[in-house]
Design a protein around this motif. Sequence first.
Motif, mmCIF file in Angstrom:
data_model
loop_
_atom_site.group_PDB
_atom_site.id
_atom_site.type_symbol
_atom_site.label_atom_id
_atom_site.label_comp_id
_atom_site.label_asym_id
_atom_site.label_seq_id
_atom_site.Cartn_x
_atom_site.Cartn_y
_atom_site.Cartn_z
ATOM 1 N N VAL A 129 0.833 -1.209 0.000
ATOM 2 C CA VAL A 129 0.000 0.000 0.000
ATOM 3 C C VAL A 129 0.864 1.254 0.000
ATOM 4 C CG1 VAL A 129 -1.740 1.289 1.321
ATOM 5 C CG2 VAL A 129 -1.888 -1.208 1.152
ATOM 6 N N HIS A 130 1.996 1.212 0.717
ATOM 7 C CA HIS A 130 2.891 2.372 0.806
ATOM 8 C C HIS A 130 4.284 1.885 1.170
ATOM 9 C CE1 HIS A 130 4.378 6.403 1.864
ATOM 10 N NE2 HIS A 130 4.962 5.800 2.891
ATOM 11 N N ARG A 131 5.294 2.549 0.580
ATOM 12 C CA ARG A 131 6.677 2.214 0.915
ATOM 13 C C ARG A 131 7.536 3.458 0.828
ATOM 14 N NH1 ARG A 131 10.437 -2.425 -2.102
ATOM 15 N NH2 ARG A 131 12.259 -2.272 -0.687
ATOM 16 N N ASP A 132 8.324 3.698 1.868
ATOM 17 C CA ASP A 132 9.326 4.758 1.824
ATOM 18 C C ASP A 132 10.553 4.278 2.576
ATOM 19 O OD1 ASP A 132 8.977 5.305 4.633
ATOM 20 O OD2 ASP A 132 7.315 6.662 4.190
ATOM 21 N N GLU A 133 11.482 5.202 2.893
ATOM 22 C CA GLU A 133 12.746 4.778 3.490
ATOM 23 C C GLU A 133 12.598 4.276 4.920
ATOM 24 O OE1 GLU A 133 12.257 9.108 4.545
ATOM 25 O OE2 GLU A 133 11.933 7.846 2.775
ATOM 26 N N ARG A 134 11.453 4.571 5.572
ATOM 27 C CA ARG A 134 11.273 4.172 6.966
ATOM 28 C C ARG A 134 10.220 3.082 7.165
ATOM 29 N NH1 ARG A 134 12.448 9.829 8.543
ATOM 30 N NH2 ARG A 134 14.287 9.745 9.919
ATOM 31 N N ILE A 135 9.123 3.161 6.435
ATOM 32 C CA ILE A 135 8.022 2.235 6.694
ATOM 33 C C ILE A 135 7.521 1.561 5.425
ATOM 34 C CG2 ILE A 135 7.261 3.472 8.758
ATOM 35 C CD1 ILE A 135 4.950 4.635 7.094
ATOM 36 N N LEU A 136 6.904 0.422 5.635
ATOM 37 C CA LEU A 136 6.225 -0.322 4.586
ATOM 38 C C LEU A 136 4.848 -0.679 5.131
ATOM 39 C CD1 LEU A 136 6.390 -1.999 1.848
ATOM 40 C CD2 LEU A 136 7.064 -3.921 3.303
ATOM 41 N N VAL A 137 3.796 -0.267 4.418
ATOM 42 C CA VAL A 137 2.438 -0.599 4.817
ATOM 43 C C VAL A 137 1.876 -1.555 3.784
ATOM 44 C CG1 VAL A 137 0.134 0.290 5.354
ATOM 45 C CG2 VAL A 137 2.163 1.665 5.895
ATOM 46 N N VAL A 138 1.379 -2.700 4.256
ATOM 47 C CA VAL A 138 0.916 -3.732 3.323
ATOM 48 C C VAL A 138 -0.495 -4.178 3.681
ATOM 49 C CG1 VAL A 138 3.277 -4.564 2.993
ATOM 50 C CG2 VAL A 138 1.793 -5.698 4.670
ATOM 51 N N ASP A 139 -1.127 -4.806 2.707
ATOM 52 C CA ASP A 139 -2.384 -5.508 2.912
ATOM 53 C C ASP A 139 -2.058 -6.983 3.140
ATOM 54 O OD1 ASP A 139 -4.718 -3.972 3.000
ATOM 55 O OD2 ASP A 139 -4.713 -3.659 0.831
ATOM 56 N N LYS A 140 -2.106 -7.392 4.401
ATOM 57 C CA LYS A 140 -1.880 -8.798 4.731
ATOM 58 C C LYS A 140 -3.127 -9.604 4.373
ATOM 59 C CE LYS A 140 -2.535 -10.571 8.816
ATOM 60 N NZ LYS A 140 -3.331 -11.780 8.436
ATOM 61 N N PRO A 141 -2.973 -10.717 3.662
ATOM 62 C CA PRO A 141 -4.156 -11.514 3.340
ATOM 63 C C PRO A 141 -4.626 -12.341 4.536
ATOM 64 C CG PRO A 141 -2.208 -12.571 2.467
ATOM 65 C CD PRO A 141 -1.749 -11.249 3.037
ATOM 66 N N HIS A 142 -5.867 -12.812 4.451
ATOM 67 C CA HIS A 142 -6.366 -13.762 5.437
ATOM 68 C C HIS A 142 -5.454 -14.989 5.501
ATOM 69 C CE1 HIS A 142 -10.250 -11.680 4.357
ATOM 70 N NE2 HIS A 142 -10.371 -11.702 5.671
ATOM 71 N N PHE A 143 -5.393 -15.614 6.665
ATOM 72 C CA PHE A 143 -4.684 -16.868 6.923
ATOM 73 C C PHE A 143 -3.172 -16.711 7.075
ATOM 74 C CE2 PHE A 143 -8.447 -18.005 4.375
ATOM 75 C CZ PHE A 143 -9.105 -18.848 5.265
ATOM 76 N N LEU A 144 -2.629 -15.531 6.872
ATOM 77 C CA LEU A 144 -1.183 -15.339 6.963
ATOM 78 C C LEU A 144 -0.840 -14.648 8.281
ATOM 79 C CD1 LEU A 144 1.409 -15.759 5.224
ATOM 80 C CD2 LEU A 144 1.181 -13.353 4.553
ATOM 81 N N ALA A 145 -0.019 -15.299 9.097
ATOM 82 C CA ALA A 145 0.423 -14.697 10.351
ATOM 83 C C ALA A 145 1.305 -13.486 10.059
ATOM 84 C CB ALA A 145 1.190 -15.708 11.188
ATOM 85 N N THR A 146 1.319 -12.524 10.977
ATOM 86 C CA THR A 146 2.142 -11.334 10.787
ATOM 87 C C THR A 146 3.620 -11.661 10.892
ATOM 88 O OG1 THR A 146 0.392 -9.924 11.700
ATOM 89 C CG2 THR A 146 2.612 -8.997 11.627
ATOM 90 N N MET A 147 3.984 -12.412 11.936
ATOM 91 C CA MET A 147 5.381 -12.745 12.164
ATOM 92 C C MET A 147 5.485 -14.165 12.713
ATOM 93 S SD MET A 147 6.061 -10.308 15.486
ATOM 94 C CE MET A 147 7.815 -10.729 15.537
ATOM 95 N N PRO A 148 6.679 -14.760 12.683
ATOM 96 C CA PRO A 148 6.816 -16.150 13.111
ATOM 97 C C PRO A 148 6.354 -16.391 14.538
ATOM 98 C CG PRO A 148 8.762 -15.464 11.907
ATOM 99 C CD PRO A 148 7.930 -14.225 12.132
#
Length: 308
Positions: free
Chosen positions: A100-119
């Motif tokens: 959705v957005h990317r710059d030098e500090r942050i990345l904003v994404v649309d995480k799909p259903h069923f996918l965990a954010t982190m391990p």
Amino acid sequence: MRRRTKAPLSPLPQRDGIDPVRVRLPEDPEGVWGTVGAHLRDRYAGAIGAGQVEEMLLSGRFMGVDGPVGGDEPYTVGRYLWFHRDFPVETPVPFPIGVVHRDERILVVDKPHFLATMPRGRHVTQTAMARLRRELGVPLLQPAHRLDRLTAGLVLFVVREEDRGAYQTLFRDRAVRKEYEAVAPYDPGVELPVTVRSRIEKERGVMAAREVAGEPNAESRIELVEHGGGLGRYRLVPVTGRTHQLRVHMNGLGLPILHDPVYPVVREDGPEDFGRPLQLLARTLEFTDPFTGGERRFESRLALSGLG
């Protein structure tokens, strides 16, 4: 008191977007561990078996700053070791992650259903963090907050390690306004909009959280946007961030979110039904950027399928 020195850089690269495990050999005042191998067997045999630890030592999977570490090497307090754990077998989540957005500090994404954010637990390489690190080539990428595995929508990641604390603080201090969308049954007898306040508790190892008597620790604003065919589209604005909070509050109103495998009844464990995603979406994120002072607003590009 001995001052701990800063850990050296890992001699092992990431594998599948996952950092190696770092081990610092602890104090041993009783002199129990004469060798590195003795400590590693005591430390990990209960989890993976003594035979597996021995195989990892023999095959050079434990690494020090100067190369593979042998099990018969003398034990040295404070020494750092690294290794890659064996990853669980995971079913690939067959949905893309939208940027959705990317710059030098942050990345904003649309995480799909069923996918965990982190391990976590049995979800390791099939997580948003690991996949994005691999797909975008950003090895230090870390999430600033979590979004439940079954929920889709916006997640903010931090590109540089030194910036992570500032963005995490926004979420910790509730300085981020979050808005969700849900599809659930429509009941004209439920008066909306409503602000739900209750006490939610989640026991470790128990799938479902529950509302109990006591001082409220969870607050959600729930509004009806539209309805048709026995279903409603709802706007959900959480003030707090308890585990499963929106799902618990909707269920408590008698409006369980469509395709929820936990509320009101916990579904038996089995293969994921990718054709029936939980109809809950993290729709917007708004906050004041801690570095620029500018107002940030991001909106998901995903859409729920439960209401025509």
